[in-house]
Write a protein that holds these residues in place. Structure first.
Motif, PDB file in Angstrom:
ATOM      1  N   LEU A 192       0.859  -1.187   0.000  1.00 43.88           N
ATOM      2  CA  LEU A 192       0.000   0.000   0.000  1.00 43.88           C
ATOM      3  C   LEU A 192       0.890   1.230   0.000  1.00 43.88           C
ATOM      4  CD1 LEU A 192      -2.810  -0.675   2.663  1.00 43.88           C
ATOM      5  CD2 LEU A 192      -3.134  -0.412   0.198  1.00 43.88           C
ATOM      6  N   LYS A 193       0.361   2.319  -0.533  1.00 43.10           N
ATOM      7  CA  LYS A 193       1.073   3.597  -0.489  1.00 43.10           C
ATOM      8  C   LYS A 193       0.160   4.637   0.135  1.00 43.10           C
ATOM      9  CE  LYS A 193       3.847   6.757  -3.303  1.00 43.10           C
ATOM     10  NZ  LYS A 193       4.401   7.015  -4.670  1.00 43.10           N
ATOM     11  N   LEU A 194       0.567   5.143   1.287  1.00 46.59           N
ATOM     12  CA  LEU A 194      -0.188   6.171   1.979  1.00 46.59           C
ATOM     13  C   LEU A 194       0.307   7.550   1.583  1.00 46.59           C
ATOM     14  CD1 LEU A 194      -0.274   4.694   5.614  1.00 46.59           C
ATOM     15  CD2 LEU A 194      -1.767   4.180   3.667  1.00 46.59           C
ATOM     16  N   SER A 195      -0.602   8.511   1.595  1.00 47.54           N
ATOM     17  CA  SER A 195      -0.261   9.898   1.321  1.00 47.54           C
ATOM     18  C   SER A 195      -0.662  10.764   2.505  1.00 47.54           C
ATOM     19  CB  SER A 195      -0.978  10.394   0.066  1.00 47.54           C
ATOM     20  OG  SER A 195      -0.610   9.648  -1.069  1.00 47.54           O
TER      21      SER A 195
ATOM     22  N   GLY B 147      13.476  -1.791   5.868  1.00 46.59           N
ATOM     23  CA  GLY B 147      13.625  -2.657   4.713  1.00 46.59           C
ATOM     24  C   GLY B 147      12.318  -2.955   3.995  1.00 46.59           C
ATOM     25  N   ARG B 148      11.176  -2.584   4.629  1.00 45.59           N
ATOM     26  CA  ARG B 148       9.874  -2.842   4.007  1.00 45.59           C
ATOM     27  C   ARG B 148       9.113  -1.547   3.688  1.00 45.59           C
ATOM     28  NH1 ARG B 148       5.975  -5.200   6.831  1.00 45.59           N
ATOM     29  NH2 ARG B 148       6.712  -4.494   8.888  1.00 45.59           N
ATOM     30  N   PHE B 149       9.320  -0.511   4.501  1.00 49.06           N
ATOM     31  CA  PHE B 149       8.628   0.762   4.325  1.00 49.06           C
ATOM     32  C   PHE B 149       9.619   1.822   3.832  1.00 49.06           C
ATOM     33  CE2 PHE B 149       4.953   0.313   7.639  1.00 49.06           C
ATOM     34  CZ  PHE B 149       4.641  -0.931   7.116  1.00 49.06           C
TER      35      PHE B 149
ATOM     36  N   GLU C  53       5.433   4.332   1.479  1.00 47.56           N
ATOM     37  CA  GLU C  53       5.310   3.131   0.667  1.00 47.56           C
ATOM     38  C   GLU C  53       5.526   1.940   1.580  1.00 47.56           C
ATOM     39  OE1 GLU C  53       5.161   3.293  -2.988  1.00 47.56           O
ATOM     40  OE2 GLU C  53       4.642   1.171  -2.877  1.00 47.56           O
ATOM     41  N   MET C  54       4.544   1.046   1.625  1.00 47.59           N
ATOM     42  CA  MET C  54       4.598  -0.107   2.529  1.00 47.59           C
ATOM     43  C   MET C  54       4.563  -1.389   1.704  1.00 47.59           C
ATOM     44  SD  MET C  54       2.035   1.221   5.535  1.00 47.59           S
ATOM     45  CE  MET C  54       0.576   1.041   4.538  1.00 47.59           C
ATOM     46  N   ASN C  55       5.596  -2.180   1.823  1.00 54.86           N
ATOM     47  CA  ASN C  55       5.706  -3.441   1.088  1.00 54.86           C
ATOM     48  C   ASN C  55       5.823  -4.617   2.043  1.00 54.86           C
ATOM     49  OD1 ASN C  55       5.873  -2.164  -1.591  1.00 54.86           O
ATOM     50  ND2 ASN C  55       7.876  -1.437  -0.892  1.00 54.86           N
ATOM     51  N   SER C  56       5.622  -5.806   1.516  1.00 54.12           N
ATOM     52  CA  SER C  56       5.721  -7.041   2.320  1.00 54.12           C
ATOM     53  C   SER C  56       4.933  -6.903   3.619  1.00 54.12           C
ATOM     54  CB  SER C  56       7.199  -7.356   2.616  1.00 54.12           C
ATOM     55  OG  SER C  56       7.933  -7.504   1.426  1.00 54.12           O
ATOM     56  N   LEU C  57       3.712  -6.445   3.495  1.00 57.58           N
ATOM     57  CA  LEU C  57       2.904  -6.154   4.673  1.00 57.58           C
ATOM     58  C   LEU C  57       2.581  -7.419   5.457  1.00 57.58           C
ATOM     59  CD1 LEU C  57       0.669  -3.401   3.134  1.00 57.58           C
ATOM     60  CD2 LEU C  57       2.036  -3.148   5.215  1.00 57.58           C
TER      61      LEU C  57
END
Length: 120
Positions: free
Chosen positions: A18-21, A66-68, A82-86
């Motif tokens: 997900l990508k937060l703004s 390493g994930r955000f 930017e949030m990855n591998s949540l």
């Protein structure tokens, strides 16, 4: 009157992204450091990431390193997370916070929060 508005939350499966703004208005956004916090049900609010006003230096909680990734676009008065591998433990309400350590008035701003749910 200054304000921050978060967007981009939602429901995502584990391993997703997900990508937060965080959009600012009513104040000189570029002179403020921006922090992202999150709060899970029954837990204290936790600082997740920060980006400085000058230089755009970043720092992260160990749980998200390493994930955000936090970035800012001062032309748009917006900071992104930017949030990855949540993971399910990333679930919570995410808030952005603006602070200018050089502002003698000590004015700070909080957004209203955006819900992130990581679940299958």
């Amino acid at each position: 009157q200054g304000q921050l508005v978060e967007s981009g939350g939602g429901l995502v499966q584990p391993g997703g992204s997900l990508k937060l703004s965080c959009a600012g208005s009513g104040f000189t956004f570029s002179t403020y450091a921006i922090r992202w916090y999150r709060q899970a049900p029954g837990k204290e609010r936790e600082r997740v990431a920060v980006i400085t006003a000058i230089g755009g230096n970043t720092d992260y909680a160990d749980s998200v390193k390493g994930r955000f990734a936090i970035t800012r676009d001062n032309a748009r008065d917006t900071v992104y997370l930017e949030m990855n591998s949540l993971k399910p433990e990333d679930t919570g309400v995410y808030y952005c916070y603006a602070i200018n350590l050089l502002d003698p008035t000590g004015t700070t701003y909080w957004g209203q929060g955006t819900q992130v749910t990581v679940s299958s």
